[in-house]
Design an enzyme around this catalytic site. Structure first.
Site, PDB file in Angstrom:
ATOM      1  N   HIS A 269      -1.209  -9.395   0.587  1.00 53.12           N
ATOM      2  CA  HIS A 269      -0.585  -8.267  -0.126  1.00 53.12           C
ATOM      3  C   HIS A 269       0.009  -8.641  -1.474  1.00 53.12           C
ATOM      4  O   HIS A 269       0.571  -7.797  -2.148  1.00 53.12           O
ATOM      5  CB  HIS A 269       0.477  -7.595   0.753  1.00 53.12           C
TER       6      HIS A 269
HETATM    7  C1  UD1 Z   1       8.123  -6.389  -0.170  1.00 49.22           C
HETATM    8  C2  UD1 Z   1       8.783  -7.699  -0.604  1.00 49.22           C
HETATM    9  C3  UD1 Z   1       7.922  -8.872  -0.180  1.00 49.22           C
HETATM   10  C4  UD1 Z   1       7.533  -8.814   1.279  1.00 49.22           C
HETATM   11  C5  UD1 Z   1       6.908  -7.480   1.593  1.00 49.22           C
HETATM   12  C6  UD1 Z   1       6.606  -7.433   3.091  1.00 49.22           C
HETATM   13  C7  UD1 Z   1      10.029  -7.495  -2.722  1.00 49.22           C
HETATM   14  C8  UD1 Z   1      10.018  -7.814  -4.156  1.00 49.22           C
HETATM   15  N1  UD1 Z   1       8.886  -7.780  -2.048  1.00 49.22           N
HETATM   16  O1  UD1 Z   1       6.982  -6.183  -0.973  1.00 49.22           O
HETATM   17  O2  UD1 Z   1       8.654 -10.072  -0.412  1.00 49.22           O
HETATM   18  O3  UD1 Z   1       6.634  -9.851   1.592  1.00 49.22           O
HETATM   19  O4  UD1 Z   1       7.822  -6.432   1.216  1.00 49.22           O
HETATM   20  O5  UD1 Z   1       6.336  -6.204   3.602  1.00 49.22           O
HETATM   21  O6  UD1 Z   1      11.028  -7.009  -2.223  1.00 49.22           O
HETATM   22  N2  UD1 Z   1       5.629   1.406   1.343  1.00 49.22           N
HETATM   23  C9  UD1 Z   1       5.302   2.249   2.392  1.00 49.22           C
HETATM   24  N3  UD1 Z   1       6.101   2.286   3.479  1.00 49.22           N
HETATM   25  C10 UD1 Z   1       7.222   1.532   3.567  1.00 49.22           C
HETATM   26  C11 UD1 Z   1       7.541   0.676   2.507  1.00 49.22           C
HETATM   27  C12 UD1 Z   1       6.728   0.608   1.418  1.00 49.22           C
HETATM   28  O7  UD1 Z   1       4.310   2.960   2.339  1.00 49.22           O
HETATM   29  O8  UD1 Z   1       7.947   1.623   4.573  1.00 49.22           O
HETATM   30  C13 UD1 Z   1       4.788   1.330   0.137  1.00 49.22           C
HETATM   31  C14 UD1 Z   1       5.590   1.582  -1.122  1.00 49.22           C
HETATM   32  O9  UD1 Z   1       5.693   2.914  -1.390  1.00 49.22           O
HETATM   33  C15 UD1 Z   1       4.823   0.814  -2.159  1.00 49.22           C
HETATM   34  C16 UD1 Z   1       4.261  -0.353  -1.370  1.00 49.22           C
HETATM   35  O10 UD1 Z   1       4.323   0.023  -0.009  1.00 49.22           O
HETATM   36  O11 UD1 Z   1       3.759   1.579  -2.646  1.00 49.22           O
HETATM   37  C17 UD1 Z   1       5.007  -1.605  -1.654  1.00 49.22           C
HETATM   38  O12 UD1 Z   1       6.358  -1.572  -1.148  1.00 49.22           O
HETATM   39  P1  UD1 Z   1       7.551  -2.333  -1.897  1.00 49.22           P
HETATM   40  O13 UD1 Z   1       8.820  -2.175  -1.163  1.00 49.22           O
HETATM   41  O14 UD1 Z   1       7.523  -1.986  -3.329  1.00 49.22           O
HETATM   42  O15 UD1 Z   1       7.273  -3.874  -1.894  1.00 49.22           O
HETATM   43  P2  UD1 Z   1       6.279  -4.753  -1.045  1.00 49.22           P
HETATM   44  O16 UD1 Z   1       5.054  -4.946  -1.859  1.00 49.22           O
HETATM   45  O17 UD1 Z   1       6.182  -4.180   0.328  1.00 49.22           O
END
Ligand code: UD1
Length: 364
Positions: A209
């Site tokens: 990811h």
């Molecule tokens: C975050 C952490 C990363 C960790 C990862 C594990 C940071 C900088 N990064 O990255 O260290 O390895 O989580 O999961 O904090 N989304 C959903 N549902 C959710 C949460 C997120 O659909 O419950 C979507 C968001 O809308 C976004 C994407 O997933 O489009 C990324 O989520 P985001 O919280 O920005 O960071 P991660 O890439 O998940």
């Protein structure tokens, strides 16, 4: 004294669980520390958050800041504004943050600016790669942390080199491993085990990811092809993180042996890892779990902030070139993968050590 425990995103939940369990045990035995569980809402849906609370017996958060998705700055800002408001209305004696996600850094900043001391669990680890948002989060958090709880001697050394006094560093071990050891007997197969024909040692697990691997569909496709080919007909299970799902749609020829599934709950995910032939990942935390379970792990990154998973454990850092992965898979099938050992203090008692230290730092 009230300790705020901050949990924001998926990799935080398994790290806070043992601390909360140890605090509750001490409270039941007359300990003086109280705590408040604050969920920032960085991860918010059942698959990324709620399932982990249920499976790991973490109580409902006392507060949910509901910060939600956004760019790095938007998320940081939303969490800071909401957490500062909470602290102004109902202060805490200490802000305890874990890991390296955006919530970790944002809450540490908000608390320290209100002169509330900060404790950081998993402090001091460094990849040296500033292109990863997690590395910035680690550096900023550790720059304003009062008390450092560390997982490795390398982390202690990094902190010493940054001029941190010895009495502020507590080498306690790894809370993520507390959770793994506590749940080893509860791991259970996902419902698709039979459909995908998953036999012990007869399949691979993949998680990717990081933006560097999944944001460009052409290079992502090359990696997937190398995995599909290198797995030699074995099934490959790929639980897809929400951000990876977006690029997957744009990848034209997905290898048929790779089965993409929803993000897995904790017990099912670690069952998959425990029984896999090997794990291919760009995660950091998973490399610690494979090390403890003795499962070969191939990391598709150029750096790691967890070198003990390589020097002591079963992990290898391969970079992001598909050729290096193909070569590693050949070695694996030839039976030439290291056995690995378990790093110091990764023994399931880290949560207890942290709570004992906190009791000394925050006297009644
Ligand atoms: C975050 C952490 C990363 C960790 C990862 C594990 C940071 C900088 N990064 O990255 O260290 O390895 O989580 O999961 O904090 N989304 C959903 N549902 C959710 C949460 C997120 O659909 O419950 C979507 C968001 O809308 C976004 C994407 O997933 O489009 C990324 O989520 P985001 O919280 O920005 O960071 P991660 O890439 O998940």
């Amino acid at each position: 004294a009230v300790v705020d425990i901050i949990a924001g995103a998926r990799p935080n939940f398994m790290k806070v669980a043992p601390i909360i369990h140890a605090l509750k045990k001490r409270q039941a035995g007359g300990g003086h520390l109280r705590h408040r569980l604050v969920h920032t809402g960085q991860h918010y849906d059942a698959r990324m958050s709620g399932d982990f609370f249920t499976q790991l017996g973490i109580p409902e958060p006392d507060v949910n800041l509901e910060a939600g998705s956004g760019t790095q700055a938007e998320q940081t800002a939303a969490i800071m504004v909401r957490y500062e408001k909470l602290l102004l209305e109902a202060p805490a004696s200490l802000c305890l943050v874990v890991g390296d996600v955006t919530s970790t850094m944002a809450c540490a900043i908000a608390a320290q600016k209100l002169k509330i001391p900060v404790a950081h669990v998993e402090a001091g680890i460094r990849s040296g790669d500033w292109a990863m948002p997690e590395e910035i989060n680690r550096m900023v958090t550790d720059a304003i942390t009062n008390w450092f709880f560390t997982t490795s001697e390398q982390a202690n050394e990094n902190l010493r080199r940054a001029g941190i006094e010895e009495q502020r560093i507590f080498f306690v071990g790894n809370t993520m491993i507390d959770t793994l050891l506590a749940n080893m007997d509860r791991l259970r197969p996902p419902p698709f085990r039979d459909e995908l024909n998953l036999s012990p040692g007869g399949y691979f697990v993949v998680t990717l990811h990081r933006p560097s691997n999944v944001d460009a569909s052409a290079s992502f496709e090359r990696l997937l092809k190398a995995i599909g080919k290198g797995a030699r007909g074995m099934p490959v299970v790929f639980p897809v993180h929400p951000r990876t799902a977006k690029t997957l749609e744009a990848v034209p020829g997905l290898p048929p042996s790779i089965r993409f599934v929803e993000p897995q709950p904790y017990l099912e995910f670690n069952w998959l890892v425990k029984n896999a032939k090997a794990v291919i990942t760009d995660s950091g935390g998973i490399t610690e779990e494979t090390t403890v379970m003795g499962v070969p792990c191939m990391t598709l990154r150029d750096t790691t902030e967890r070198p003990e998973t390589v020097t002591t454990g079963t992990n290898e850092i391969l970079g992001t070139d598909p050729a290096a992965l193909s070569e590693a898979l050949e070695r694996l099938f030839a039976g030439r993968w290291k056995k690995g050992g378990i790093p110091e203090k990764w023994d399931g008692r880290t949560g207890e050590r942290i709570v004992a230290a906190l009791e000394g730092l925050l006297p009644a």
